[in-house]
Design a protein around this motif. Structure first.
Motif, PDB file in Angstrom:
ATOM      1  N   PRO A  71       0.578  -1.429   0.027  1.00 34.09           N
ATOM      2  CA  PRO A  71      -0.100  -0.473   0.193  1.00 34.09           C
ATOM      3  C   PRO A  71       0.564   1.017  -0.319  1.00 34.09           C
ATOM      4  CG  PRO A  71      -0.749  -1.531   1.674  1.00 34.09           C
ATOM      5  CD  PRO A  71       0.573  -2.409   1.300  1.00 34.09           C
ATOM      6  N   ALA A  72       1.937   1.387   0.800  1.00 30.89           N
ATOM      7  CA  ALA A  72       2.609   2.779   0.560  1.00 30.89           C
ATOM      8  C   ALA A  72       3.509   2.655  -1.103  1.00 30.89           C
ATOM      9  CB  ALA A  72       4.193   2.315   2.132  1.00 30.89           C
ATOM     10  N   SER A  73       3.749   1.666  -1.949  1.00 30.75           N
ATOM     11  CA  SER A  73       4.383   2.022  -2.340  1.00 30.75           C
ATOM     12  C   SER A  73       3.284   2.044  -3.690  1.00 30.75           C
ATOM     13  CB  SER A  73       5.504   1.470  -2.891  1.00 30.75           C
ATOM     14  OG  SER A  73       5.266   0.000  -3.090  1.00 30.75           O
ATOM     15  N   GLY A  74       2.339   1.183  -4.338  1.00 27.85           N
ATOM     16  CA  GLY A  74       1.860   0.450  -4.632  1.00 27.85           C
ATOM     17  C   GLY A  74       2.438  -0.319  -6.245  1.00 27.85           C
ATOM     18  N   ASP A  75       3.818  -1.206  -5.461  1.00 23.85           N
ATOM     19  CA  ASP A  75       4.210  -2.027  -6.518  1.00 23.85           C
ATOM     20  C   ASP A  75       3.653  -3.411  -5.691  1.00 23.85           C
ATOM     21  OD1 ASP A  75       5.850   0.373  -7.501  1.00 23.85           O
ATOM     22  OD2 ASP A  75       7.806  -0.799  -5.765  1.00 23.85           O
ATOM     23  N   LEU A  76       3.668  -3.819  -6.857  1.00 19.61           N
ATOM     24  CA  LEU A  76       2.601  -5.064  -6.265  1.00 19.61           C
ATOM     25  C   LEU A  76       4.297  -6.654  -6.569  1.00 19.61           C
ATOM     26  CD1 LEU A  76       0.352  -6.992  -7.178  1.00 19.61           C
ATOM     27  CD2 LEU A  76       1.593  -7.663  -9.758  1.00 19.61           C
ATOM     28  N   HIS A  77       4.128  -7.356  -5.691  1.00 17.61           N
ATOM     29  CA  HIS A  77       5.405  -8.073  -5.758  1.00 17.61           C
ATOM     30  C   HIS A  77       5.153  -9.479  -5.709  1.00 17.61           C
ATOM     31  CE1 HIS A  77       8.263  -4.708  -3.831  1.00 17.61           C
ATOM     32  NE2 HIS A  77       6.662  -4.617  -3.453  1.00 17.61           N
TER      33      HIS A  77
END
Length: 480
Positions: free
Chosen positions: A163-169
């Motif tokens: 949620p902090a970066s919006g990146d998908l892991h």
């Protein structure tokens, strides 16, 4: 496949049996009232074979994916659709033209495990080396997707958005590789980080955990079996009792690659689905990770068709990062699967989690202490897979249950916030979406439950015109 064939494999009968038709229905009837502001689609993926040459060899995890979706807008249930994902094989069986696009190692598979939206695209996902497939907003298949040419190999069934970066892991594996890949996709939809982590035995890593500082890998005793593959097993993965179970802590913030990972040995077990993970400081200033997950004693040791050997239990694993130790603590005796949390609290401390309570007779009657092999002979229950949705209060150690008809079924419950909000919003201020089979109607409902009153009546039930077979994972996708 004939009716005489079906009893030979419990995952091809009852509520597991595949549906034969793609359905489109508009103006769905609703009992109750759909809450204001719920404009979007609830999509869920799962196996739905078009035909099975050898029912005795069929494994539940290997059927081509079918996505089931309900479109909500302005308090109305506008449509229901179910659509097969058009891999080359599926398109051929349906008499349709194959779709062009990239492939990984010439793998052709219709992803059957999850469905998500990221970077403005709807993606059906699966593990094991295959690519995701992109869908349009009406569930038509657009083709295989490789993150704009940046995906180095196959992808994963499960992903997490920070949620902090919006990146998908994601953590991807392939039976042919001596490593697993930790992947990060940026909000532009392109892979921006890759770390190859060496592993032995071609392990199945169905899922992973993410904290603010670490990626947690589950290197457990289930791996690719060449003997099973040669023997024609539907899913050539098997329990490897000689393999040391361990978890890996891969730092997120460094560029040391796999050299920065730290492995910690644990007792033998298997994990399909973590619920959550977060960090906290110890009184002496050290760091520990708190992980909630669903644990099996073993997997694919005896069962031939699916996970029907040992009951899954909710546990808390506390990882002392400095000491390199893991304390494993059982939290609930009920068999439970498909754990979820409020996605806004991914990597953050949280109080509530949700899961699907399983029937004890699916894994042997635990109250009568029946031996596991007795349960394996019959496989999972034909008439039911989940008995209710459980809300766990992980701080107080209590729970509430929304029960469904004993001859029915309920699937994974996805949490949908009432307001977009951030981590400061009330954690259980929202709704739970789940497909539930109604034996009275002989069809499936989309249940919308209040997460703050889970044991009460559904806020709304959208009545679908068809049965949704027992399947896997889904997500609510609000209109953008």
């Amino acid at each position: 496949m004939t009716d005489d064939d079906r009893p030979s494999n419990p995952y091809l009968t009852g509520l597991f049996a595949p549906v034969r038709d793609e359905v489109t229905a508009f103006g769905l009837p609703v009992t109750g009232r759909i809450p204001d502001g719920l404009n979007g689609r609830y999509l869920r993926n799962g196996p739905n074979p078009l035909g099975v040459d050898d029912p005795a060899a069929y494994h539940w995890f290997t059927g081509p994916g079918m996505v089931h979706g309900v479109r909500l807008r302005d308090g109305r249930a506008e449509w229901y659709r179910n659509r097969w994902v058009r891999s080359d094989s599926v398109a051929g069986q349906l008499g349709e033209k194959q779709l062009r696009g990239p492939r990984h190692q010439d793998m052709d598979f219709a992803p059957n495990t999850h469905v998500l939206r990221f970077g403005g695209r709807i993606l059906a996902t699966v593990e094991g080396g295959a690519l995701p497939y992109e869908l349009d907003e009406e569930l038509g298949t657009l083709g295989p997707y490789d993150f704009q040419g940046t995906l180095p190999g196959g992808f994963a069934a499960h992903t997490l958005v920070d949620p902090a970066s919006g990146d998908l892991h994601a953590v991807a594996y392939c039976w042919a590789y001596p490593y697993v890949e930790y992947l990060v996709a940026g909000t532009d939809g392109r892979i921006k980080r890759r770390v190859d982590v060496p592993v032995e035995g071609s392990p199945m890593m169905h899922d992973f955990s993410l904290t603010e500082s670490y990626v947690v890998l589950y290197d457990l005793p289930v791996g690719f079996s060449m003997d099973a593959a040669i023997a024609g097993a539907g899913l050539p993965y098997a329990w490897q009792p000689e393999k040391q179970a361990r978890i890996g802590l891969l730092p997120r913030a460094t560029d040391t690659g796999a050299g920065g990972i730290r492995w910690i040995d644990i007792d033998p077990c298997f994990v399909f689905h973590p619920m959550s993970a977060f960090e906290e400081r110890t009184p002496d200033g050290g760091l520990r990770l708190v992980i909630h997950l669903v644990r099996y004693d073993r997997m694919f040791a005896d069962g031939r068709h699916g996970p029907d050997e040992c009951p899954p239990r909710l546990e808390r694993w506390t990882v002392d990062v400095n000491a390199g130790r893991v304390r494993q603590e059982g939290l609930d005796e009920r068999p439970v699967e498909f754990p979820r949390i409020d996605p806004r609290r991914t990597t953050a401390r949280h109080r509530y989690g949700y899961g699907v309570q399983q029937p004890t007779d699916g894994y042997g009657d635990t109250r009568a202490a029946r031996h596991v092999t007795e349960a394996t002979a019959g496989g999972p229950p034909v008439g039911q897979m989940g008995l209710g949705i459980v809300k766990f209060d992980l701080e107080r150690g209590t729970s509430e249950v929304h029960r469904v008809h004993p001859d029915g079924d309920v699937g994974e419950a996805a949490f949908v916030p009432a307001e977009p909000g951030g981590p400061d919003a009330a954690e259980d201020d929202g709704w739970l979406f789940a497909y539930s089979f109604d034996p009275v109607r002989g069809a499936t409902d989309l249940l919308i439950l209040s997460a703050q009153d889970i044991s009460g009546e559904p806020v709304a039930a959208v009545h679908l015109p068809a049965r949704v077979p027992v399947g896997f994972h889904g997500n609510w996708m609000p209109d953008e």
